[in-house]
Motif scaffolding. Structure first.
Motif, PDB file in Angstrom:
ATOM      1  N   HIS A   1      44.433  14.056  46.293  1.00 42.94           N
ATOM      2  CA  HIS A   1      43.499  15.070  46.571  1.00 42.94           C
ATOM      3  C   HIS A   1      43.276  15.065  48.064  1.00 42.94           C
ATOM      4  O   HIS A   1      43.018  16.442  48.424  1.00 42.94           O
ATOM      5  CB  HIS A   1      42.193  14.745  45.788  1.00 42.94           C
ATOM      6  CG  HIS A   1      41.038  15.650  46.200  1.00 42.94           C
ATOM      7  ND1 HIS A   1      40.144  15.571  47.021  1.00 42.94           N
ATOM      8  CD2 HIS A   1      40.671  16.928  45.738  1.00 42.94           C
ATOM      9  CE1 HIS A   1      39.414  16.641  46.885  1.00 42.94           C
ATOM     10  NE2 HIS A   1      39.925  17.617  46.021  1.00 42.94           N
TER      11      HIS A   1
ATOM     12  N   TRP B   1      46.068  17.246  49.931  1.00 39.56           N
ATOM     13  CA  TRP B   1      45.981  18.731  49.298  1.00 39.56           C
ATOM     14  C   TRP B   1      44.484  19.366  49.831  1.00 39.56           C
ATOM     15  O   TRP B   1      44.591  20.518  50.097  1.00 39.56           O
ATOM     16  CB  TRP B   1      45.834  18.829  47.773  1.00 39.56           C
ATOM     17  CG  TRP B   1      45.685  20.130  47.170  1.00 39.56           C
ATOM     18  CD1 TRP B   1      44.474  20.630  46.589  1.00 39.56           C
ATOM     19  CD2 TRP B   1      46.405  21.182  47.432  1.00 39.56           C
ATOM     20  NE1 TRP B   1      44.652  22.020  46.451  1.00 39.56           N
ATOM     21  CE2 TRP B   1      45.605  22.184  46.736  1.00 39.56           C
ATOM     22  CE3 TRP B   1      47.638  21.513  47.887  1.00 39.56           C
ATOM     23  CZ2 TRP B   1      46.629  23.543  46.908  1.00 39.56           C
ATOM     24  CZ3 TRP B   1      48.237  22.687  48.081  1.00 39.56           C
ATOM     25  CH2 TRP B   1      47.762  23.926  47.170  1.00 39.56           C
TER      26      TRP B   1
ATOM     27  N   SER C   1      44.498  22.840  51.639  1.00 39.67           N
ATOM     28  CA  SER C   1      43.852  23.782  51.268  1.00 39.67           C
ATOM     29  C   SER C   1      42.546  24.506  52.193  1.00 39.67           C
ATOM     30  O   SER C   1      42.228  25.504  52.575  1.00 39.67           O
ATOM     31  CB  SER C   1      43.303  23.648  49.913  1.00 39.67           C
ATOM     32  OG  SER C   1      42.373  22.698  49.829  1.00 39.67           O
TER      33      SER C   1
ATOM     34  N   ASP D   1      43.785  22.616  42.103  1.00 36.08           N
ATOM     35  CA  ASP D   1      42.668  21.786  42.083  1.00 36.08           C
ATOM     36  C   ASP D   1      42.344  21.575  40.566  1.00 36.08           C
ATOM     37  O   ASP D   1      41.915  20.426  40.127  1.00 36.08           O
ATOM     38  CB  ASP D   1      41.279  22.211  42.674  1.00 36.08           C
ATOM     39  CG  ASP D   1      41.512  21.693  44.188  1.00 36.08           C
ATOM     40  OD1 ASP D   1      41.679  20.710  44.785  1.00 36.08           O
ATOM     41  OD2 ASP D   1      41.746  23.047  45.032  1.00 36.08           O
TER      42      ASP D   1
END
Length: 445
Positions: free
Chosen positions: A138, A141, A145, A221
């Motif tokens: 996570h 990413w 993002s 996500d």
């Protein structure tokens, strides 16, 4: 969707929907609450991702370094347990901001209580390691993002509002506007009305596109949360099989109780009465032969009735015609006992497994009983065919309709029975009819 609010609110819902959706989706997206919630999710992902990544790397590294001692195992277990707790918070965040409903993963399976058993259960749980993997994946990413979303959002809104604030440059910066190019000899500024307008239009394109870019980012996500923080397919399948096993056990117990009740109230009661009548006839045989003969004749009638009840009971357990001749003949026999004319068409290349064949028979039999009792139909039909690896059944009638798969109904029990073998029951029965019930069963040879 108006039916979800009931008939009394249907017109109001349609009016509100028309009023809310007067603008196309592309134009209203920057102002929708969903877009701002998704943007807020992306903004929060960076600090939360940093915290989760730091925690996971620190604790796992500490636990791995201490594995040379006994302390490494409980530290590693605590790290995984913390990741499970962080995963619970992430599911709550995804539910609140993305509207993503993810079921809780399977709990820890401990054979006995205690710290050692808990440590072993955490380390053996695949869910714990999937939560750790989520904290590691996570973070990169979230950085990507966050950068993309903030850049697009800032560029879009700053450019689209450029006509409102371009005066800042000549007043406070000593230049005509945003500088596109500059060297020792030339400088290009966005300072005339045409350039300002073009800049605002480019900003408008960025503003309209940004919600969809953010939505695409949050789709990743969603996949991460659903795939790593929810229950695994294997565990979900295990839970489903455990539930189906319970349904099968309950169904078998109910069938045994029904058979016992039918025997006790039917054939057994008649046989007891028959034994008493034959005993009385035996006593009167020498004193009153005619009365004894009459009683024997009545007993003979009771024997025939008891035999018929036993045959019906045996047919309800498993009909001999199904074993000997298959679904076509068995369903034709059931259709002949229905109170309305039934057309039966069976198109199968070969016979399925006996268990599937029996379920198909009893499914059609119960549906035809419902037609006889409740439908008020004039005609009905039964179609059976094979489609790929599925056995398809369809029973239709031209009755009053209104059949409902709800708790306590026969169709609900039938649905549970089919679900126990990975089958499906679909009921299409609008008020006024016709009714079409389609069942799917796995094909097994």
């Amino acid at each position: 969707m108006a039916t979800e609010y009931g008939q009394g609110y249907g017109h109001r819902y349609e009016y509100d929907g028309a009023r809310r959706h007067r603008l196309p989706a592309a134009l209203r997206a920057p102002f929708e609450a969903r877009s701002w919630r998704e943007f807020g999710y992306v903004l929060l992902s960076l600090p939360i991702g940093i915290l989760m990544f730091s925690y996971a790397v620190t604790m796992v590294s500490l636990g791995a370094g201490l594995l040379v001692t006994f302390l490494g195992i409980p530290v590693l277990a605590a790290a995984l347990a913390g990741c499970r707790g962080l995963g619970a918070l992430e599911r709550m965040r995804a539910r609140g901001l993305l509207g993503l409903e993810v079921a809780e993963p399977e709990p820890l399976r401990m054979r006995k209580p205690g710290a050692m058993a808990w440590t072993g259960a955490v380390l053996k749980s695949g869910t714990s390691w999937r939560h750790l993997l989520y904290t590691l994946l996570h973070f990169p990413w979230a950085v990507f993002s966050f950068v993309v979303a903030v850049t697009c959002w800032a560029v879009g809104w700053s450019l689209v509002t450029y006509p409102l604030w371009f005066w800042v440059f000549p007043v406070y910066a000593g230049q005509g506007g945003i500088q596109l190019y500059g060297d020792d000899h030339h400088r290009v500024y966005l300072d005339n009305p045409f350039e300002i307008t073009v800049t605002a239009l480019i900003g408008l394109l960025f503003t309209l596109a940004t919600p969809w870019i953010v939505r695409a980012l949050t789709m990743v996500d969603r996949l991460l949360v659903h795939g790593l923080l929810g229950p695994s397919r294997l565990s979900a399948r295990v839970v489903e099989l455990e539930s189906d096993r319970g349904v099968v056990v309950d169904t078998a117990a109910a069938d045994l109780r029904r058979i016992e009740r039918d025997l006790h109230d039917g054939a057994q009661a008649r046989l007891v009465a028959l034994a008493m009548d034959l005993g009385l006839a035996k006593e009167k045989l020498t004193e009153d032969p005619r009365s004894a003969a009459r009683m024997v004749e009545e007993a003979h009638g009771e024997v025939k009735t008891a035999l018929q009840e036993l045959r019906d009971l045996a047919r309800g357990i498993h009909p001999a015609v199904l074993t000997d001749r298959g679904l076509d003949a068995a369903l034709s026999a059931v259709a002949s006992r229905c109170t309305v004319p039934v057309q039966v068409e069976v198109d199968l290349p070969r016979r399925p497994a006996p268990a599937i064949e029996g379920i198909a028979y009893f499914t059609v039999s119960e549906l035809l009983q419902n037609i006889s009792k409740h439908s008020g139909a004039r005609t009905a039909s039964v179609d059976v065919w094979r489609s790929a690896d599925r056995l398809m059944l369809q029973v239709t009638d031209d009755g009053v309709g209104g059949a409902d798969v709800s708790g306590g109904s026969g169709l609900a029990g039938l649905t549970e029975r089919l679900d126990a073998v990975d089958g499906i029951l679909v009921v299409d029965s609008p008020p006024g009819g016709p009714t079409r019930v389609t069942a799917e069963l796995p094909w097994r040879d």
